[in-house]
Design a protein around this motif. Structure first.
Motif, PDB file in Angstrom:
ATOM      1  N   ALA A  55      -5.858  -0.739   2.832  1.00 13.64           N
ATOM      2  CA  ALA A  55      -5.485  -1.949   2.103  1.00 13.64           C
ATOM      3  C   ALA A  55      -4.572  -2.861   2.897  1.00 13.64           C
ATOM      4  N   ALA A  85      -5.281  -4.249  -3.752  1.00 14.66           N
ATOM      5  CA  ALA A  85      -4.822  -2.884  -3.535  1.00 14.66           C
ATOM      6  C   ALA A  85      -4.575  -2.173  -4.861  1.00 14.66           C
ATOM      7  N   GLN A 126      -9.810   2.061  -4.245  1.00 13.07           N
ATOM      8  CA  GLN A 126      -8.431   2.047  -4.729  1.00 13.07           C
ATOM      9  C   GLN A 126      -8.333   2.823  -6.039  1.00 13.07           C
TER      10      GLN A 126
END
Length: 376
Positions: A55, A85, A126
């Motif tokens: 990220a 993120a 994520q």
């Protein structure tokens, strides 16, 4: 440039050092956790041209909230990948607070790149976070309520046309089995359910399908010859919230790899959803419109569980002569509900399915030049 506080993108006080990022200067942008930065630039180019599965190593990293203005029309040109993120939120309108009529939000991806699929917009694997992109609701797919005669300034009547406007881009379905006879044109005048098309190449019968491709929230590749990737992604055990409706996705979806990873990272191509352990998510009443000749699927899904993420009431159109429109990926439990594929080579192309989880197609219609589906 990293945010120092909640505030407007254009305000120096929002940023560490007290100076707003200069547009077009090639700087990485980081929205720090707990900060909400409201993007209010009329036209800005940001990012350092990077993409990564990590990220922090992307051009625009959203750890907090990147919110787009509800009072000013904005354009964000992303030089590199816009990466949401874990725990972050990208808010270009929500169901409760959409981008309102009279305001437009444009996000251009793969800006400045001459490589197909080099950059995009993703939350690759994520563990949590939110994607919200919601424009003004409008009738996406409808039918002609009376026959229409070919010609310039062709008069049409439609069954429904909520929030249609003069200047909207519309597609009139083929009058035969040939998908190349579908026609993209504009609304030249009209109101209610009575409109005039700028041009109509062939006569159409009552009941012919017609779709509206316009939206005030638009995610586009900066250049149709170098399409970007978009993937709303969560890790295998992660959670994710999607609030995505009434959005135009234009020239999104190369069927080649993203710079940040392998061919299936971050997307299974096109506007992709990889839900992981997230609860069912529905992407509603959007447009996937592909005008280029680069081979590309336009919507796709890949799941690792039986969660049935859904594309519902989409209008899709692709000029490519051989590549399919929808790509249900490995062991995919996606749902395609009431989607209209106005022009396609093969509407559905599936990948390897390792178990008993099935993709389900219900309702909708498709015009294809090759086969209805290629299933593995």
């Amino acid at each position: 440039y990293t945010s120092a506080a909640t505030g407007l993108w254009s305000a120096g006080a929002t940023w560490v050092g007290g100076v707003k990022p200069p547009s077009g200067a090639g700087h990485k942008i980081v929205i720090a956790a707990a900060h909400t930065v409201t993007y209010d630039e009329a036209d800005g180019t940001y990012g350092d041209g990077t993409s990564s599965t990590t990220a922090a190593n992307n051009a625009i990293v959203v750890n907090g909230t990147l919110k787009f203005s509800r009072s000013a029309s904005t354009i964000l040109r992303c030089a590199g990948t816009l990466f949401r993120a874990s725990g972050g939120t990208v808010d270009a309108g929500t169901t409760a607070d959409p981008i309102p009529a009279g305001v437009t939000t444009d996000i251009y991806l793969n800006h400045g790149s001459t490589t197909i699929g080099q950059h995009g917009m993703t939350s690759h694997l994520q563990s949590s976070g939110t994607w919200a992109l919601v424009g003004v609701s409008r009738t996406r797919n409808t039918t002609l309520s009376a026959g229409a005669t070919a010609g310039s300034n062709a008069a049409i009547s439609v069954a429904a046309a909520d929030n249609w406007q003069v200047g909207d881009t519309v597609v009139v379905a083929s009058d035969t089995d040939d998908p190349t006879r579908a026609q993209v044109t504009t609304l030249a005048s009209g109101s209610g359910t009575s409109w005039t098309l700028a041009a109509l190449n062939y006569n159409r019968a009552s009941g012919c399908r017609i779709g509206n491709f316009s939206s005030n929230v638009r995610v586009r590749s900066a250049n149709a010859s170098y399409p970007a990737v978009v993937c709303f992604s969560a890790s295998d055990t992660g959670t994710m919230t999607l609030d995505v409706a009434n959005v135009l996705f234009e020239n999104i979806g190369p069927n080649v790899g993203w710079a940040g990873g392998g061919q299936n990272a971050p997307a299974y191509y096109g506007v992709g959803i990889r839900g992981g352990g997230a609860a069912k998510q529905t992407l509603y009443s959007c447009v996937a419109y592909h005008t280029g000749t680069v081979p590309a699927y336009v919507i796709s899904a890949g799941n690792v569980s039986a969660v049935a993420h859904e594309f519902k009431n989409w209008a899709c159109y692709s000029l490519h002569a051989t590549i399919g429109v929808a790509y249900p990926g490995d062991n995919c439990s996606a749902r395609f509900t009431d989607c209209i594929f106005y022009r396609a080579a093969t509407p559905y192309t599936s990948a390897y399915n390792a178990g008993s989880i099935n993709t389900v197609v219900s309702g909708g219609a498709a015009w294809s030049s090759a086969t209805l589906a290629s299933l593995n």
